[in-house]
Motif scaffolding. Structure first.
Motif, PDB file in Angstrom:
ATOM      1  N   GLN A  15      15.056 -15.941   8.493  1.00 32.46           N
ATOM      2  CA  GLN A  15      13.494 -15.926   9.106  1.00 32.46           C
ATOM      3  C   GLN A  15      13.754 -15.713  10.671  1.00 32.46           C
ATOM      4  OE1 GLN A  15      11.574 -19.456   7.466  1.00 32.46           O
ATOM      5  NE2 GLN A  15      10.309 -18.183   6.375  1.00 32.46           N
ATOM      6  N   ALA A  16      14.471 -16.578  11.232  1.00 26.43           N
ATOM      7  CA  ALA A  16      14.592 -16.689  12.624  1.00 26.43           C
ATOM      8  C   ALA A  16      14.957 -15.428  13.184  1.00 26.43           C
ATOM      9  CB  ALA A  16      15.464 -17.544  12.782  1.00 26.43           C
ATOM     10  N   ALA A  17      15.938 -14.508  12.698  1.00 26.04           N
ATOM     11  CA  ALA A  17      16.298 -13.368  13.271  1.00 26.04           C
ATOM     12  C   ALA A  17      15.384 -12.279  13.300  1.00 26.04           C
ATOM     13  CB  ALA A  17      17.587 -12.857  12.434  1.00 26.04           C
ATOM     14  N   VAL A  18      14.479 -12.154  12.234  1.00 24.16           N
ATOM     15  CA  VAL A  18      13.414 -11.268  12.110  1.00 24.16           C
ATOM     16  C   VAL A  18      12.433 -11.507  12.879  1.00 24.16           C
ATOM     17  CG1 VAL A  18      11.624 -10.195  10.477  1.00 24.16           C
ATOM     18  CG2 VAL A  18      13.917 -10.941   9.465  1.00 24.16           C
ATOM     19  N   VAL A  19      11.888 -12.830  13.152  1.00 26.70           N
ATOM     20  CA  VAL A  19      10.961 -13.225  14.070  1.00 26.70           C
ATOM     21  C   VAL A  19      11.350 -12.896  15.500  1.00 26.70           C
ATOM     22  CG1 VAL A  19       9.709 -15.204  14.958  1.00 26.70           C
ATOM     23  CG2 VAL A  19       9.911 -14.915  12.787  1.00 26.70           C
ATOM     24  N   ALA A  20      12.724 -13.256  15.641  1.00 24.13           N
ATOM     25  CA  ALA A  20      13.196 -12.745  17.129  1.00 24.13           C
ATOM     26  C   ALA A  20      13.070 -11.097  17.344  1.00 24.13           C
ATOM     27  CB  ALA A  20      14.660 -13.153  17.214  1.00 24.13           C
ATOM     28  N   ALA A  21      13.481 -10.538  16.540  1.00 21.90           N
ATOM     29  CA  ALA A  21      13.329  -8.992  16.828  1.00 21.90           C
ATOM     30  C   ALA A  21      11.879  -8.490  16.881  1.00 21.90           C
ATOM     31  CB  ALA A  21      13.871  -8.250  15.599  1.00 21.90           C
ATOM     32  N   LEU A  22      10.915  -9.269  16.259  1.00 22.69           N
ATOM     33  CA  LEU A  22       9.423  -8.820  16.294  1.00 22.69           C
ATOM     34  C   LEU A  22       9.046  -9.357  17.523  1.00 22.69           C
ATOM     35  CD1 LEU A  22       8.081  -9.648  12.772  1.00 22.69           C
ATOM     36  CD2 LEU A  22       8.748  -7.413  13.855  1.00 22.69           C
ATOM     37  N   LEU A  23       9.376 -10.478  18.117  1.00 25.57           N
ATOM     38  CA  LEU A  23       8.882 -10.794  19.621  1.00 25.57           C
ATOM     39  C   LEU A  23       9.350 -10.232  20.581  1.00 25.57           C
ATOM     40  CD1 LEU A  23       9.166 -14.857  18.902  1.00 25.57           C
ATOM     41  CD2 LEU A  23       6.904 -13.534  18.986  1.00 25.57           C
ATOM     42  N   GLU A  24      10.521  -9.344  20.340  1.00 27.65           N
ATOM     43  CA  GLU A  24      10.812  -8.383  21.404  1.00 27.65           C
ATOM     44  C   GLU A  24      10.449  -7.302  21.357  1.00 27.65           C
ATOM     45  OE1 GLU A  24      15.137  -9.000  21.088  1.00 27.65           O
ATOM     46  OE2 GLU A  24      15.178 -11.060  21.589  1.00 27.65           O
ATOM     47  N   GLY A  25       9.482  -6.879  20.430  1.00 31.80           N
ATOM     48  CA  GLY A  25       9.035  -5.634  20.174  1.00 31.80           C
ATOM     49  C   GLY A  25       9.822  -4.692  19.389  1.00 31.80           C
ATOM     50  N   ARG A  26      10.658  -4.986  18.531  1.00 30.79           N
ATOM     51  CA  ARG A  26      11.482  -4.170  17.800  1.00 30.79           C
ATOM     52  C   ARG A  26      10.667  -3.991  16.347  1.00 30.79           C
ATOM     53  NH1 ARG A  26      15.523  -7.167  19.885  1.00 30.79           N
ATOM     54  NH2 ARG A  26      16.232  -7.842  18.021  1.00 30.79           N
ATOM     55  N   ASP A  27      10.937  -2.511  15.788  1.00 31.63           N
ATOM     56  CA  ASP A  27      10.498  -2.768  14.241  1.00 31.63           C
ATOM     57  C   ASP A  27      11.502  -3.253  13.549  1.00 31.63           C
ATOM     58  OD1 ASP A  27       8.598  -1.157  15.270  1.00 31.63           O
ATOM     59  OD2 ASP A  27       9.307   0.760  14.814  1.00 31.63           O
ATOM     60  N   ALA A  28      11.054  -3.564  12.120  1.00 31.28           N
ATOM     61  CA  ALA A  28      11.948  -4.349  11.359  1.00 31.28           C
ATOM     62  C   ALA A  28      11.559  -4.060   9.812  1.00 31.28           C
ATOM     63  CB  ALA A  28      12.076  -5.847  11.593  1.00 31.28           C
ATOM     64  N   LEU A  29      12.462  -4.070   9.185  1.00 31.63           N
ATOM     65  CA  LEU A  29      12.432  -3.707   7.596  1.00 31.63           C
ATOM     66  C   LEU A  29      13.232  -5.269   7.059  1.00 31.63           C
ATOM     67  CD1 LEU A  29      11.687  -2.832   4.716  1.00 31.63           C
ATOM     68  CD2 LEU A  29      13.712  -1.349   5.102  1.00 31.63           C
ATOM     69  N   ALA A  30      12.264  -6.001   6.440  1.00 26.50           N
ATOM     70  CA  ALA A  30      12.891  -7.378   5.903  1.00 26.50           C
ATOM     71  C   ALA A  30      12.709  -7.349   4.429  1.00 26.50           C
ATOM     72  CB  ALA A  30      12.125  -8.544   6.315  1.00 26.50           C
ATOM     73  N   VAL A  31      13.909  -7.289   3.501  1.00 25.22           N
ATOM     74  CA  VAL A  31      13.997  -7.359   2.391  1.00 25.22           C
ATOM     75  C   VAL A  31      14.571  -8.815   1.843  1.00 25.22           C
ATOM     76  CG1 VAL A  31      14.886  -6.403  -0.014  1.00 25.22           C
ATOM     77  CG2 VAL A  31      14.437  -4.888   2.119  1.00 25.22           C
ATOM     78  N   MET A  32      13.451  -9.688   1.361  1.00 22.77           N
ATOM     79  CA  MET A  32      13.650 -11.163   1.147  1.00 22.77           C
ATOM     80  C   MET A  32      13.006 -11.474  -0.246  1.00 22.77           C
ATOM     81  SD  MET A  32      12.834 -12.199   4.977  1.00 22.77           S
ATOM     82  CE  MET A  32      13.298 -14.147   4.578  1.00 22.77           C
ATOM     83  N   PRO A  33      13.957 -12.136  -1.136  1.00 23.25           N
ATOM     84  CA  PRO A  33      13.333 -12.580  -2.260  1.00 23.25           C
ATOM     85  C   PRO A  33      11.994 -13.309  -2.247  1.00 23.25           C
ATOM     86  CG  PRO A  33      15.337 -13.642  -1.966  1.00 23.25           C
ATOM     87  CD  PRO A  33      15.124 -12.894  -0.944  1.00 23.25           C
ATOM     88  N   THR A  34      11.374 -13.446  -3.700  1.00 26.44           N
ATOM     89  CA  THR A  34      10.222 -14.291  -3.508  1.00 26.44           C
ATOM     90  C   THR A  34      10.668 -15.885  -3.423  1.00 26.44           C
ATOM     91  OG1 THR A  34       9.480 -13.135  -5.395  1.00 26.44           O
ATOM     92  CG2 THR A  34       8.781 -15.195  -5.289  1.00 26.44           C
ATOM     93  N   GLY A  35       9.754 -16.522  -2.518  1.00 24.70           N
ATOM     94  CA  GLY A  35      10.196 -17.794  -1.999  1.00 24.70           C
ATOM     95  C   GLY A  35      11.052 -17.908  -0.847  1.00 24.70           C
ATOM     96  N   ALA A  36      11.327 -16.646  -0.005  1.00 23.53           N
ATOM     97  CA  ALA A  36      12.141 -16.910   1.046  1.00 23.53           C
ATOM     98  C   ALA A  36      11.278 -16.954   2.503  1.00 23.53           C
ATOM     99  CB  ALA A  36      13.160 -15.362   1.123  1.00 23.53           C
ATOM    100  N   GLY A  37       9.829 -16.728   2.375  1.00 28.33           N
ATOM    101  CA  GLY A  37       9.024 -17.133   3.406  1.00 28.33           C
ATOM    102  C   GLY A  37       8.745 -15.913   4.085  1.00 28.33           C
ATOM    103  N   LYS A  38       8.355 -14.909   3.433  1.00 28.74           N
ATOM    104  CA  LYS A  38       8.040 -13.568   4.497  1.00 28.74           C
ATOM    105  C   LYS A  38       6.870 -13.532   4.914  1.00 28.74           C
ATOM    106  CE  LYS A  38       8.354 -11.387   0.257  1.00 28.74           C
ATOM    107  NZ  LYS A  38       9.071 -12.240  -0.606  1.00 28.74           N
ATOM    108  N   SER A  39       5.813 -14.194   4.391  1.00 23.38           N
ATOM    109  CA  SER A  39       4.438 -14.207   5.458  1.00 23.38           C
ATOM    110  C   SER A  39       4.619 -14.999   6.821  1.00 23.38           C
ATOM    111  CB  SER A  39       3.562 -14.955   4.463  1.00 23.38           C
ATOM    112  OG  SER A  39       3.898 -16.539   4.061  1.00 23.38           O
ATOM    113  N   LEU A  40       5.865 -15.684   6.752  1.00 26.82           N
ATOM    114  CA  LEU A  40       5.933 -16.532   8.039  1.00 26.82           C
ATOM    115  C   LEU A  40       6.252 -15.537   9.120  1.00 26.82           C
ATOM    116  CD1 LEU A  40       5.780 -19.464   9.475  1.00 26.82           C
ATOM    117  CD2 LEU A  40       8.283 -19.319   9.272  1.00 26.82           C
TER     118      LEU A  40
END
Length: 512
Positions: A15-40
């Motif tokens: 989660q932390a790496a994806v959030v960091a990329a978004l806060l820096e204004g980068r586009d991201a594709l996150a493929v994460m299984p059910t229960g991995a906290g995608k909505s956060l």
């Protein structure tokens, strides 16, 4: 903010790496299984001030669930959907226009309207988050055609883009990137391993007997039996009730009240077996589903993985059983799509990958994970791993079955070429209102999908009746069927379709 607003002590893996990329204004594709906290991934940036965040969500029930959670967290969020009153809709638009709304949830159909785009452009969207992003890809967007327009809409909004999904192999990830992003996104892929799932595959044979024995070994447990059509869902539920099981049907043909009642029963009563089409899926978050059965294998490994992922969300052991017909698997290998059609080629390869998973004598989970581009050791839990040396005869049987399917596929391919050979046929009469004259009219995504299903169905009917496919229905007629979708037998041109009532009944089986 993670602790104060959302009550989590730390991030889940990835989660932390994806959030960091978004806060820096980068586009991201996150493929994460059910229960991995995608909505956060998109809720936390919104809470930190990167707002408003527009969330494309496929179901009103999912929107409502997230809105309830965000209300408890104190993060201002609204939704625009068809289930709102005029007063609710007006209040949501006012919250967006004033900047109070930190998150805005919409279905793709709602977002596609010019009014919504202009409202959001004026609000200055900070991030566009696309949930269930596999629906953007070639294998998924016929489910919701407006998902195919999200790339264009993202460009109009001019905001960074986040795509999240629990189901995307390498080919589907490439589809998502090509369709949705105008610049190369950072790609984050979590492990697809589910250590609590036990996979099993069996030739269908006595399907009712297999299913009955499987369920009797699991008294009092809830699960889902996936079937291909509404009719099969009703019939399967009725047969299971006659055998003494607490079984209900769920499909898009039921009225809303019945669907809601059956879904409520599935959540409330222990031991309910839901015989369902793929309409029973997203938004069904029951933690203690103990099994998922496929009466027929899905058309892709992505669809299979998504559907078995509804079992064992509580972390306890759950079972996934798939029944298959070797003749149907042979048809997947015997059918050769046009070489100049990348969509058809991709769809055919996905169907074949699912067939290989049914037939492999190797570890099932190892084979499944390889399809997602992930290496792993033997799982030790699937039907090919369990039993040690005692499993060798069954695995040897799968090798023999694989050779049999290969031979069937070769004969099937030869028959298809012979049956579809050009022939002299008289021009059919044309019924008023249903022209079959040549047309350059382009098919929509949904119409193209239906047209290809009709081609498959026509070939299947031709093989069984030993006819040329053109003697069943012409290519042009199938295109017109895909566009006009006539429901009355009298709408068909006389002589153009052999046994129109039977053809209609068989088309109906593909209604999902």
């Amino acid at each position: 903010m993670l602790r104060a607003r959302f009550g989590h002590e730390d991030f889940l893996p990835g989660q932390a790496a994806v959030v960091a990329a978004l806060l820096e204004g980068r586009d991201a594709l996150a493929v994460m299984p059910t229960g991995a906290g995608k909505s956060l991934l998109y809720q936390l940036p919104a809470a930190m001030g990167a707002a408003p965040v527009v969330v494309v969500s496929p179901l009103i029930s999912l929107m409502r669930d997230q809105l309830r959670g965000l209300a408890r967290s104190g993060v201002a969020a609204v939704a625009l959907h068809s289930g709102q009153s005029e007063e609710e809709h007006g209040a949501a638009r006012a919250a967006i226009a004033s900047g109070r709304a930190k998150l805005v949830y919409l279905a793709p159909e709602r977002l596609a309207g010019d009014g919504a785009i202009e409202l959001l452009r004026a609000a200055g969207v900070a991030l566009l988050a696309v949930d269930e992003a596999h629906c953007v890809s070639h294998w998924g967007h016929e489910f919701r055609p407006d998902y195919a327009r999200l790339g264009e809409i993202a460009a109009r909004l001019g905001a960074p883009v986040l795509a999240v999904t629990a189901t995307a192999g390498p080919r589907t990830r490439a589809d998502i990137i090509a369709s949705l992003f105008t610049r190369a996104p950072e790609v984050f892929v979590a492990s697809f391993a589910r250590p609590n799932l036990r996979l099993s595959f069996r030739p269908r044979g006595d399907a009712e007997g297999r299913l009955s024995r499987f369920l009797r070994r699991r008294p009092g447990e809830s699960g889902v039996v996936y079937v291909r059509s509404r009719r099969e869902a009703d019939e399967t539920a009725a047969r299971l009730r006659r055998l003494g099981f607490d079984a209900l049907a769920y499909h898009a043909g039921l009225d809303a009240q019945t669907r809601a009642a059956h879904q409520d029963a599935f959540f409330a009563r222990p031991g309910v077996v839901m015989a369902a089409t793929i309409a029973f899926g997203m938004g069904v978050d029951k933690k203690d589903v103990r099994f998922v059965v496929h009466a027929d294998p899905p058309d892709s490994i992505e669809a299979y993985y998504q559907e078995i992922g509804r079992a064992g969300r509580d972390g306890r052991t759950a079972d996934a059983l798939a029944l298959f017909d070797p003749r149907e698997l042979a048809g997947r290998f015997g059918f050769a799509p046009p070489a100049d059609d990348p969509v058809a080629l991709g769809e055919t390869e996905r169907r074949r990958a699912m067939a290989r998973l049914c037939l492999t004598p190797a570890c099932r989970f190892q084979t499944l994970l390889a399809a997602f581009g992930e290496e792993s050791g033997r799982c030790g839990r699937c039907d090919n791993c369990r039993g040690g040396l005692l499993a060798l005869p069954r695995r040897a049987g799968l090798v023999a079955l694989g050779w049999r399917v290969a031979l069937l596929a070769r004969f099937s391919s030869a028959d298809a070429e012979r049956l579809d050979a050009p022939e002299e046929t008289p021009s059919p009469a044309v019924a008023p209102g249903l022209s079959i004259a040549p047309t350059e009219e382009r098919l929509s995504v949904a119409e193209e999908r239906l047209y290809r299903r009709l081609l498959h169905l026509r070939l299947d009917i031709a093989r069984r009746r030993r006819l040329s496919p053109r003697a069943v229905a012409s290519d042009m007629m199938l295109r017109r069927l895909a566009i006009t979708r006539p429901s009355m037998i009298g709408d068909f041109p006389p002589g153009e379709i052999v046994d129109a009532p039977a053809f209609l009944c068989e088309i109906e089986a593909y209604d999902e």
